[in-house]
Design a protein around this motif. Sequence first.
Motif, PDB file in Angstrom:
ATOM      1  N   LYS A 160       0.872  -1.168   0.000  1.00  0.00           N
ATOM      2  CA  LYS A 160       0.000   0.000   0.000  1.00  0.00           C
ATOM      3  C   LYS A 160       0.913   1.224   0.000  1.00  0.00           C
ATOM      4  O   LYS A 160       1.670   1.434   0.950  1.00  0.00           O
ATOM      5  CB  LYS A 160      -0.923  -0.008   1.211  1.00  0.00           C
ATOM      6  CG  LYS A 160      -1.945  -1.139   1.170  1.00  0.00           C
ATOM      7  CD  LYS A 160      -2.939  -1.049   2.312  1.00  0.00           C
ATOM      8  CE  LYS A 160      -3.991  -2.138   2.202  1.00  0.00           C
ATOM      9  NZ  LYS A 160      -4.992  -2.071   3.299  1.00  0.00           N
TER      10      LYS A 160
ATOM     11  N   LEU B 262       1.759   5.440  -0.832  1.00  0.00           N
ATOM     12  CA  LEU B 262       1.373   6.841  -1.021  1.00  0.00           C
ATOM     13  C   LEU B 262       2.433   7.483  -1.902  1.00  0.00           C
ATOM     14  O   LEU B 262       3.627   7.417  -1.593  1.00  0.00           O
ATOM     15  CB  LEU B 262       1.303   7.560   0.327  1.00  0.00           C
ATOM     16  CG  LEU B 262       1.130   9.087   0.294  1.00  0.00           C
ATOM     17  CD1 LEU B 262      -0.202   9.469  -0.339  1.00  0.00           C
ATOM     18  CD2 LEU B 262       1.258   9.668   1.698  1.00  0.00           C
TER      19      LEU B 262
ATOM     20  N   GLN C  75      -2.359  -1.248  -3.522  1.00  0.00           N
ATOM     21  CA  GLN C  75      -3.077   0.034  -3.503  1.00  0.00           C
ATOM     22  C   GLN C  75      -2.091   1.182  -3.683  1.00  0.00           C
ATOM     23  O   GLN C  75      -1.004   1.175  -3.100  1.00  0.00           O
ATOM     24  CB  GLN C  75      -3.819   0.215  -2.172  1.00  0.00           C
ATOM     25  CG  GLN C  75      -4.571   1.551  -2.051  1.00  0.00           C
ATOM     26  CD  GLN C  75      -5.161   1.756  -0.659  1.00  0.00           C
ATOM     27  OE1 GLN C  75      -4.762   1.100   0.293  1.00  0.00           O
ATOM     28  NE2 GLN C  75      -6.097   2.664  -0.540  1.00  0.00           N
TER      29      GLN C  75
ATOM     30  N   VAL D 148      -2.226   5.468  -3.604  1.00  0.00           N
ATOM     31  CA  VAL D 148      -2.957   6.723  -3.431  1.00  0.00           C
ATOM     32  C   VAL D 148      -1.992   7.849  -3.770  1.00  0.00           C
ATOM     33  O   VAL D 148      -0.837   7.838  -3.326  1.00  0.00           O
ATOM     34  CB  VAL D 148      -3.488   6.876  -1.995  1.00  0.00           C
ATOM     35  CG1 VAL D 148      -4.169   8.239  -1.819  1.00  0.00           C
ATOM     36  CG2 VAL D 148      -4.459   5.751  -1.665  1.00  0.00           C
TER      37      VAL D 148
ATOM     38  N   VAL E  39      -4.888  12.332   3.429  1.00  0.00           N
ATOM     39  CA  VAL E  39      -5.170  10.930   3.111  1.00  0.00           C
ATOM     40  C   VAL E  39      -4.498   9.988   4.111  1.00  0.00           C
ATOM     41  O   VAL E  39      -4.985   8.874   4.342  1.00  0.00           O
ATOM     42  CB  VAL E  39      -4.744  10.572   1.669  1.00  0.00           C
ATOM     43  CG1 VAL E  39      -5.509  11.389   0.666  1.00  0.00           C
ATOM     44  CG2 VAL E  39      -3.245  10.745   1.464  1.00  0.00           C
ATOM     45  N   ALA E  40      -3.401  10.434   4.722  1.00  0.00           N
ATOM     46  CA  ALA E  40      -2.719   9.602   5.712  1.00  0.00           C
ATOM     47  C   ALA E  40      -3.538   9.439   6.984  1.00  0.00           C
ATOM     48  O   ALA E  40      -3.318   8.494   7.757  1.00  0.00           O
ATOM     49  CB  ALA E  40      -1.348  10.192   6.042  1.00  0.00           C
ATOM     50  N   GLU E  41      -4.490  10.356   7.211  1.00  0.00           N
ATOM     51  CA  GLU E  41      -5.360  10.258   8.379  1.00  0.00           C
ATOM     52  C   GLU E  41      -6.297   9.058   8.287  1.00  0.00           C
ATOM     53  O   GLU E  41      -6.666   8.456   9.297  1.00  0.00           O
ATOM     54  CB  GLU E  41      -6.179  11.546   8.539  1.00  0.00           C
ATOM     55  CG  GLU E  41      -5.381  12.766   8.955  1.00  0.00           C
ATOM     56  CD  GLU E  41      -4.867  12.670  10.386  1.00  0.00           C
ATOM     57  OE1 GLU E  41      -5.394  11.847  11.155  1.00  0.00           O
ATOM     58  OE2 GLU E  41      -3.926  13.414  10.715  1.00  0.00           O
ATOM     59  N   SER E  42      -6.700   8.709   7.072  1.00  0.00           N
ATOM     60  CA  SER E  42      -7.692   7.642   6.896  1.00  0.00           C
ATOM     61  C   SER E  42      -7.135   6.392   6.209  1.00  0.00           C
ATOM     62  O   SER E  42      -7.872   5.458   5.925  1.00  0.00           O
ATOM     63  CB  SER E  42      -8.887   8.166   6.081  1.00  0.00           C
ATOM     64  OG  SER E  42      -8.455   8.727   4.851  1.00  0.00           O
ATOM     65  N   ASN E  43      -5.831   6.378   5.934  1.00  0.00           N
ATOM     66  CA  ASN E  43      -5.207   5.224   5.290  1.00  0.00           C
ATOM     67  C   ASN E  43      -3.897   4.896   6.009  1.00  0.00           C
ATOM     68  O   ASN E  43      -3.189   5.799   6.453  1.00  0.00           O
ATOM     69  CB  ASN E  43      -4.883   5.517   3.817  1.00  0.00           C
ATOM     70  CG  ASN E  43      -6.124   5.703   2.975  1.00  0.00           C
ATOM     71  OD1 ASN E  43      -6.707   4.760   2.465  1.00  0.00           O
ATOM     72  ND2 ASN E  43      -6.546   6.963   2.828  1.00  0.00           N
ATOM     73  N   ARG E  44      -3.610   3.620   6.094  1.00  0.00           N
ATOM     74  CA  ARG E  44      -2.316   3.209   6.674  1.00  0.00           C
ATOM     75  C   ARG E  44      -1.487   2.581   5.560  1.00  0.00           C
ATOM     76  O   ARG E  44      -1.832   1.512   5.041  1.00  0.00           O
ATOM     77  CB  ARG E  44      -2.508   2.224   7.822  1.00  0.00           C
ATOM     78  CG  ARG E  44      -1.217   1.957   8.598  1.00  0.00           C
ATOM     79  CD  ARG E  44      -1.484   1.235   9.892  1.00  0.00           C
ATOM     80  NE  ARG E  44      -0.272   1.021  10.668  1.00  0.00           N
ATOM     81  CZ  ARG E  44       0.266   1.910  11.489  1.00  0.00           C
ATOM     82  NH1 ARG E  44      -0.309   3.094  11.648  1.00  0.00           N
ATOM     83  NH2 ARG E  44       1.376   1.636  12.158  1.00  0.00           N
ATOM     84  N   PHE E  45      -0.403   3.233   5.203  1.00  0.00           N
ATOM     85  CA  PHE E  45       0.425   2.812   4.086  1.00  0.00           C
ATOM     86  C   PHE E  45       1.651   2.043   4.569  1.00  0.00           C
ATOM     87  O   PHE E  45       2.096   2.210   5.707  1.00  0.00           O
ATOM     88  CB  PHE E  45       0.872   4.034   3.276  1.00  0.00           C
ATOM     89  CG  PHE E  45      -0.255   4.815   2.674  1.00  0.00           C
ATOM     90  CD1 PHE E  45      -0.901   4.370   1.531  1.00  0.00           C
ATOM     91  CD2 PHE E  45      -0.687   5.996   3.266  1.00  0.00           C
ATOM     92  CE1 PHE E  45      -1.940   5.093   0.976  1.00  0.00           C
ATOM     93  CE2 PHE E  45      -1.731   6.726   2.719  1.00  0.00           C
ATOM     94  CZ  PHE E  45      -2.360   6.269   1.569  1.00  0.00           C
TER      95      PHE E  45
ATOM     96  N   ASN F 107       2.895   7.347  11.644  1.00  0.00           N
ATOM     97  CA  ASN F 107       3.084   5.913  11.409  1.00  0.00           C
ATOM     98  C   ASN F 107       4.569   5.616  11.466  1.00  0.00           C
ATOM     99  O   ASN F 107       5.288   5.785  10.494  1.00  0.00           O
ATOM    100  CB  ASN F 107       2.499   5.519  10.052  1.00  0.00           C
ATOM    101  CG  ASN F 107       2.705   4.048   9.727  1.00  0.00           C
ATOM    102  OD1 ASN F 107       3.234   3.286  10.536  1.00  0.00           O
ATOM    103  ND2 ASN F 107       2.294   3.654   8.539  1.00  0.00           N
TER     104      ASN F 107
END
Length: 221
Positions: free
Chosen positions: A6, A8, A32, A34, A45-51, A78
């Motif tokens: 995943k 970013l 994934q 983003v 986007v980092a607030e709602s996704n864990r990459f 993270n």
Amino acid sequence: MSRGLKVLYVENDEALLGLLGQSIRLHPKVDQLVTARNSSEALEVAESNRFDAALLDVSLGPTSLTGVELALELRAKNEHLGIVLLSQHISAGYLNSLPDQFGYGWSAIQKSATLSFDYLVDVLENTAKGKTVVDPNTSMGVEDNANLSAKLTKRQHQVIALAATGLDATEIAKHLNLAAVSVRQELSKCYKVLIPNPKPGTDLRTAAVLKYLRDTRSGLD
């Protein structure tokens, strides 16, 4: 890692963001991707996704945090996020000059027209595992640094500029009122000018477009 990566990807040049982003997204090791155009979008986007890993252009424009500053913000959210810094100006000692927080999983690679997508994803994967990768191509050659786009004819500039928007030869031909076969011939000439010594497995169209964008857009860093 049993699942795909995943990732970013943060880049302020929209054409490059779309081109490189699409190639990464289609890689079989990536689950994934983003994208974000600046630090504000990336942090949101980092607030709602864990990459697993973040690919960050070092220079993100005057209204954004730099890639290094953004990396520190993302790692605060993270601590196990792998950070890969992407720039035209990575020196051999670049990582050693970064803050002490750059310990676990920090890598730096050159933004190059001949950058292999397999290599890029391998760096992302290894960095996500906590490893540090220093690009062996830290000293950029004269050929890669040269503005080879200046050698293109006016017609070739028109053709490769339209190719950079994602159009295929047929659509480019319609825009320029040319035969599709003529466009393909001009594209082939562009590839030879922009990527004179391609590495085995190089996607010539993508590499040529990347080189053209870097030569002609002052925002690429």
